[in-house]
Design an enzyme around this catalytic site. Structure first.
Site, PDB file in Angstrom:
ATOM      1  N   GLY A   9      36.353  48.809  49.616  1.00 20.66           N
ATOM      2  CA  GLY A   9      35.692  48.191  48.476  1.00 20.66           C
ATOM      3  C   GLY A   9      34.494  47.325  48.759  1.00 20.66           C
ATOM      4  O   GLY A   9      33.729  47.003  47.844  1.00 20.66           O
ATOM      5  N   GLU A  51      40.470  50.115  54.647  1.00 16.42           N
ATOM      6  CA  GLU A  51      40.071  51.470  54.214  1.00 16.42           C
ATOM      7  C   GLU A  51      38.618  51.500  53.743  1.00 16.42           C
ATOM      8  O   GLU A  51      38.335  51.892  52.610  1.00 16.42           O
ATOM      9  CB  GLU A  51      40.935  51.932  53.030  1.00 16.42           C
ATOM     10  CG  GLU A  51      42.407  52.016  53.249  1.00 16.42           C
ATOM     11  CD  GLU A  51      43.168  52.343  51.947  1.00 16.42           C
ATOM     12  OE1 GLU A  51      42.540  52.585  50.900  1.00 16.42           O
ATOM     13  OE2 GLU A  51      44.399  52.335  52.001  1.00 16.42           O
ATOM     14  N   GLY A  75      34.841  52.689  53.064  1.00 14.45           N
ATOM     15  CA  GLY A  75      34.076  53.934  52.996  1.00 14.45           C
ATOM     16  C   GLY A  75      32.597  53.610  52.966  1.00 14.45           C
ATOM     17  O   GLY A  75      31.873  53.729  53.951  1.00 14.45           O
ATOM     18  N   ARG A  76      32.152  53.116  51.802  1.00 19.99           N
ATOM     19  CA  ARG A  76      30.733  52.842  51.574  1.00 19.99           C
ATOM     20  C   ARG A  76      30.126  51.920  52.637  1.00 19.99           C
ATOM     21  O   ARG A  76      29.018  52.160  53.106  1.00 19.99           O
ATOM     22  CB  ARG A  76      30.579  52.174  50.197  1.00 19.99           C
ATOM     23  CG  ARG A  76      29.148  52.069  49.719  1.00 19.99           C
ATOM     24  CD  ARG A  76      29.071  51.164  48.470  1.00 19.99           C
ATOM     25  NE  ARG A  76      30.072  51.459  47.491  1.00 19.99           N
ATOM     26  CZ  ARG A  76      29.901  52.282  46.453  1.00 19.99           C
ATOM     27  NH1 ARG A  76      28.755  52.880  46.261  1.00 19.99           N
ATOM     28  NH2 ARG A  76      30.898  52.488  45.602  1.00 19.99           N
ATOM     29  N   ARG A 106      24.980  59.693  41.825  1.00 21.97           N
ATOM     30  CA  ARG A 106      25.275  58.301  41.478  1.00 21.97           C
ATOM     31  C   ARG A 106      24.444  57.759  40.303  1.00 21.97           C
ATOM     32  O   ARG A 106      25.003  57.123  39.421  1.00 21.97           O
ATOM     33  CB  ARG A 106      25.154  57.377  42.699  1.00 21.97           C
ATOM     34  CG  ARG A 106      26.042  57.787  43.883  1.00 21.97           C
ATOM     35  CD  ARG A 106      26.193  56.691  44.933  1.00 21.97           C
ATOM     36  NE  ARG A 106      26.973  55.587  44.422  1.00 21.97           N
ATOM     37  CZ  ARG A 106      26.488  54.422  44.065  1.00 21.97           C
ATOM     38  NH1 ARG A 106      25.213  54.171  44.205  1.00 21.97           N
ATOM     39  NH2 ARG A 106      27.277  53.492  43.579  1.00 21.97           N
ATOM     40  N   TYR A 111      26.771  56.819  37.274  1.00 23.16           N
ATOM     41  CA  TYR A 111      27.088  55.382  37.137  1.00 23.16           C
ATOM     42  C   TYR A 111      25.864  54.559  36.765  1.00 23.16           C
ATOM     43  O   TYR A 111      25.898  53.347  36.904  1.00 23.16           O
ATOM     44  CB  TYR A 111      27.630  54.813  38.458  1.00 23.16           C
ATOM     45  CG  TYR A 111      28.617  55.675  39.187  1.00 23.16           C
ATOM     46  CD1 TYR A 111      29.875  55.932  38.640  1.00 23.16           C
ATOM     47  CD2 TYR A 111      28.316  56.202  40.433  1.00 23.16           C
ATOM     48  CE1 TYR A 111      30.794  56.710  39.319  1.00 23.16           C
ATOM     49  CE2 TYR A 111      29.235  56.976  41.123  1.00 23.16           C
ATOM     50  CZ  TYR A 111      30.464  57.235  40.558  1.00 23.16           C
ATOM     51  OH  TYR A 111      31.365  57.998  41.242  1.00 23.16           O
ATOM     52  N   CYS A 165      18.367  71.205  34.602  1.00 20.95           N
ATOM     53  CA  CYS A 165      18.142  71.221  33.156  1.00 20.95           C
ATOM     54  C   CYS A 165      19.105  70.307  32.417  1.00 20.95           C
ATOM     55  O   CYS A 165      19.998  70.765  31.704  1.00 20.95           O
ATOM     56  CB  CYS A 165      18.242  72.653  32.649  1.00 20.95           C
ATOM     57  SG  CYS A 165      16.975  73.649  33.411  1.00 20.95           S
ATOM     58  N   GLU A 166      18.954  69.026  32.593  1.00 24.92           N
ATOM     59  CA  GLU A 166      19.755  68.003  31.915  1.00 24.92           C
ATOM     60  C   GLU A 166      18.867  66.774  31.791  1.00 24.92           C
ATOM     61  O   GLU A 166      18.198  66.400  32.769  1.00 24.92           O
ATOM     62  CB  GLU A 166      20.935  67.559  32.797  1.00 24.92           C
ATOM     63  CG  GLU A 166      21.912  68.614  33.168  1.00 24.92           C
ATOM     64  CD  GLU A 166      23.179  68.554  32.337  1.00 24.92           C
ATOM     65  OE1 GLU A 166      23.319  67.662  31.477  1.00 24.92           O
ATOM     66  OE2 GLU A 166      24.020  69.428  32.555  1.00 24.92           O
ATOM     67  N   TYR A 196      28.928  58.659  49.266  1.00 24.63           N
ATOM     68  CA  TYR A 196      29.081  59.285  47.954  1.00 24.63           C
ATOM     69  C   TYR A 196      27.783  59.992  47.540  1.00 24.63           C
ATOM     70  O   TYR A 196      27.445  60.048  46.362  1.00 24.63           O
ATOM     71  CB  TYR A 196      29.520  58.242  46.899  1.00 24.63           C
ATOM     72  CG  TYR A 196      30.759  57.481  47.317  1.00 24.63           C
ATOM     73  CD1 TYR A 196      31.989  58.119  47.393  1.00 24.63           C
ATOM     74  CD2 TYR A 196      30.699  56.138  47.687  1.00 24.63           C
ATOM     75  CE1 TYR A 196      33.130  57.443  47.807  1.00 24.63           C
ATOM     76  CE2 TYR A 196      31.824  55.453  48.100  1.00 24.63           C
ATOM     77  CZ  TYR A 196      33.037  56.109  48.164  1.00 24.63           C
ATOM     78  OH  TYR A 196      34.159  55.442  48.579  1.00 24.63           O
TER      79      TYR A 196
HETATM   80  N1  LLP Z   1      40.625  53.473  49.468  1.00 29.02           N
HETATM   81  C1  LLP Z   1      40.869  54.074  48.295  1.00 29.02           C
HETATM   82  C2  LLP Z   1      42.246  54.304  47.884  1.00 29.02           C
HETATM   83  C3  LLP Z   1      39.798  54.494  47.490  1.00 29.02           C
HETATM   84  O1  LLP Z   1      40.050  55.072  46.327  1.00 29.02           O
HETATM   85  C4  LLP Z   1      38.474  54.265  47.919  1.00 29.02           C
HETATM   86  C5  LLP Z   1      37.329  54.683  47.109  1.00 29.02           C
HETATM   87  C6  LLP Z   1      38.269  53.638  49.163  1.00 29.02           C
HETATM   88  C7  LLP Z   1      39.373  53.243  49.899  1.00 29.02           C
HETATM   89  C8  LLP Z   1      36.898  53.364  49.716  1.00 29.02           C
HETATM   90  O2  LLP Z   1      36.201  52.470  48.929  1.00 29.02           O
HETATM   91  P1  LLP Z   1      34.773  51.921  49.413  1.00 29.02           P
HETATM   92  O3  LLP Z   1      34.998  51.101  50.670  1.00 29.02           O
HETATM   93  O4  LLP Z   1      33.896  53.070  49.652  1.00 29.02           O
HETATM   94  O5  LLP Z   1      34.318  51.070  48.284  1.00 29.02           O
HETATM   95  N2  LLP Z   1      31.770  57.495  43.939  1.00 29.02           N
HETATM   96  C9  LLP Z   1      31.711  56.078  43.680  1.00 29.02           C
HETATM   97  C10 LLP Z   1      32.736  55.298  44.480  1.00 29.02           C
HETATM   98  C11 LLP Z   1      34.151  55.793  44.292  1.00 29.02           C
HETATM   99  C12 LLP Z   1      35.150  55.072  45.137  1.00 29.02           C
HETATM  100  C13 LLP Z   1      36.451  55.794  45.133  1.00 29.02           C
HETATM  101  N3  LLP Z   1      37.454  55.204  45.953  1.00 29.02           N
HETATM  102  C14 LLP Z   1      30.300  55.596  43.943  1.00 29.02           C
HETATM  103  O6  LLP Z   1      29.458  56.395  44.325  1.00 29.02           O
HETATM  104  O7  LLP Z   1      30.004  54.429  43.743  1.00 29.02           O
END
Ligand code: LLP
Length: 424
Positions: free
Chosen positions: A239, A283, A285-286, A322, A326, A352-353, A380
């Site tokens: 997150g 966990e 990601g981003r 994105r 969003y 075409c949108e 993402y």
């Molecule tokens: N753990 C779980 C259970 C998750 O659902 C997610 C992301 C993460 C970890 C990783 O979260 P992060 O560290 O990346 O914030 N597509 C959207 C973001 C969707 C996030 C989904 N879950 C965007 O482009 O902003």
């Protein structure tokens, strides 16, 4: 320090000019910096040194095998949400024993695969899912390690589509139901109840909601211990946000957040458990891959209008969803900046949108043929891309110092319909 910078008037990834990459490999193309990726990962692991901690990279953010391989070699675990992602981890040489499996809808086949490969833990989101995992484990003669994803009802203060920790969310077990759900889990014969987890949302710039959620998990672990349910790990989810160059501001540095998590956990363990440690899982990601990637695109046409000027580029919403999904604000920079007039444009793709836009109201000094870079597009971006309008997905490249590696070649149109069959 960013590994994307202007050198002699040209935007570079590490030591490679992005203009050279565009010429050699074409556009649209995603370009990643290995050094940036590893710096971000080290942001998590350095404060965790010598501790029982695991960084499970949330690979939905970017699941290219080369990226997974790099992180696996640094000791990363992986947070997966499908059987397909587990097969990717294995294909990249990752260790299934460091995999946690999240998501609300795990199928029987996915659970079988995960048990056969021996993953670290299932992050379970409901009682029917507990029952299903128990049933599959029993049938295979295995025990399934489980953690419950608890919904701490904390407001992550982020976009509603990426906030997941509120009561109205489809994710997790409600905080008020958690104790009863743990009792049910503990009573199932083929499950080992090993942990607790949460994930309250994404792109959080402030870590206060993340720490508030941690406090709620700690409270629950204490309650469970009184019931004789002793957990071995605490998974704080992902997150943490990144700097998109927007007016939203800067995120808390990774290391500061991680150190605050450990400070809280240590104070709690010292007060209640004679300092006996508990494994901590992250966990992210981003924050691992987001600012490690850019999306290169070329200007096709400039189209002045009565109300708006459009800069039509060769990347589109199918390459980067994105903004359309969003209303995300993504920074766009010219690879070779020009002097002179900078009219205000909406940057749009050929799909075409009307929703096919990448950036709005940007002052840009550009001409057809110029290359632009959408910054902080590593998370993402490619993983959410599609073949809408029969557009082949972008190439992906990894820069390492002065070297460029093609890590996914561009799809050809013929490949896009190769799996389809005519009805004769
Ligand atoms: N753990 C779980 C259970 C998750 O659902 C997610 C992301 C993460 C970890 C990783 O979260 P992060 O560290 O990346 O914030 N597509 C959207 C973001 C969707 C996030 C989904 N879950 C965007 O482009 O902003």
């Amino acid at each position: 320090m960013s590994h994307f910078s202007y050198q002699n008037g040209v935007l570079h990834a590490e030591s490679v000019a992005l203009s050279d990459i565009a010429t050699r490999f074409g556009t649209p193309a995603y370009v990643y910096s290995k050094a940036q990726l590893l710096d971000n990962f080290t942001g998590y692991t350095a404060p965790a040194k010598g501790r029982d901690a695991l960084v499970c990279y949330a690979m939905k953010a970017n699941s290219n095998l080369a990226i997974l391989d790099l992180l696996a070699r640094e000791g990363a675990g992986f947070d997966i949400v499908s059987g397909g992602e587990l097969l990717r981890v294995i294909a990249a040489g990752g260790d299934p024993g460091k995999v946690i499996f999240s998501g609300v809808g795990k199928t029987v086949q996915e659970i079988e695969l995960a048990l056969e490969k021996g993953i670290l833990c299932f992050n379970v989101e409901s009682i029917p899912e507990l029952d299903r995992i128990n049933e599959v484990a029993g049938r295979l003669g295995k025990r399934a390690p489980v953690s419950l994803r608890v919904n701490p009802n904390v407001d992550a203060k982020t976009h509603p589509y990426i906030a997941t920790g509120l009561k109205a969310s489809k994710f997790g077990v409600a905080f008020s139901d958690a104790l009863a759900t743990y009792r049910s889990a503990a009573a199932l014969p083929h499950l080992d109840v090993v942990g607790i987890d949460c994930h309250i949302g994404s792109q959080l710039l402030d870590d206060a909601p993340l720490l508030e959620a941690l406090d709620k998990l700690i409270e629950l672990i204490d309650t469970l211990a009184l019931e004789g349910i002793h957990l071995h790990h605490l998974d704080v989810g992902g997150g943490l946000g990144i700097d998109y160059g927007s007016a939203d501001g800067q995120p808390v540095p990774i290391g500061d957040y991680v150190s605050r998590v450990f400070a809280r956990v240590d104070a709690w363990r010292a007060a209640k458990y004679d300092g006996k440690p508990i494994k901590v899982i992250f966990e992210p990601g981003r924050s691992i891959v987001g600012n490690a990637g850019v999306l290169l695109m070329s200007v096709e046409f400039l189209k002045p209008g009565e109300e708006k000027n459009f800069c039509v580029v060769d990347a589109a919403m199918n390459d980067m969803a994105r903004p359309a999904m969003y209303q995300a604000w993504m920074d766009v920079k010219p690879v070779v900046p020009r002097a002179g007039d900078a009219p205000v444009y909406d940057l749009v793709g050929p799909v075409c949108e009307s929703g096919d836009w990448l950036a709005r109201d940007r002052a840009l000094a550009v001409q057809p043929g110029d290359v632009l870079a959408m910054m902080a597009a590593g998370a993402y971006g490619f993983t959410m891309s599609s073949n809408y309008n029969t557009r082949g997905r972008a190439a992906e490249l990894l820069v390492d110092g002065d070297k460029v590696h093609l890590i996914r070649r561009r799809e050809t149109p013929a490949e896009l319909f190769a799996l389809e069959m005519l009805v004769k």
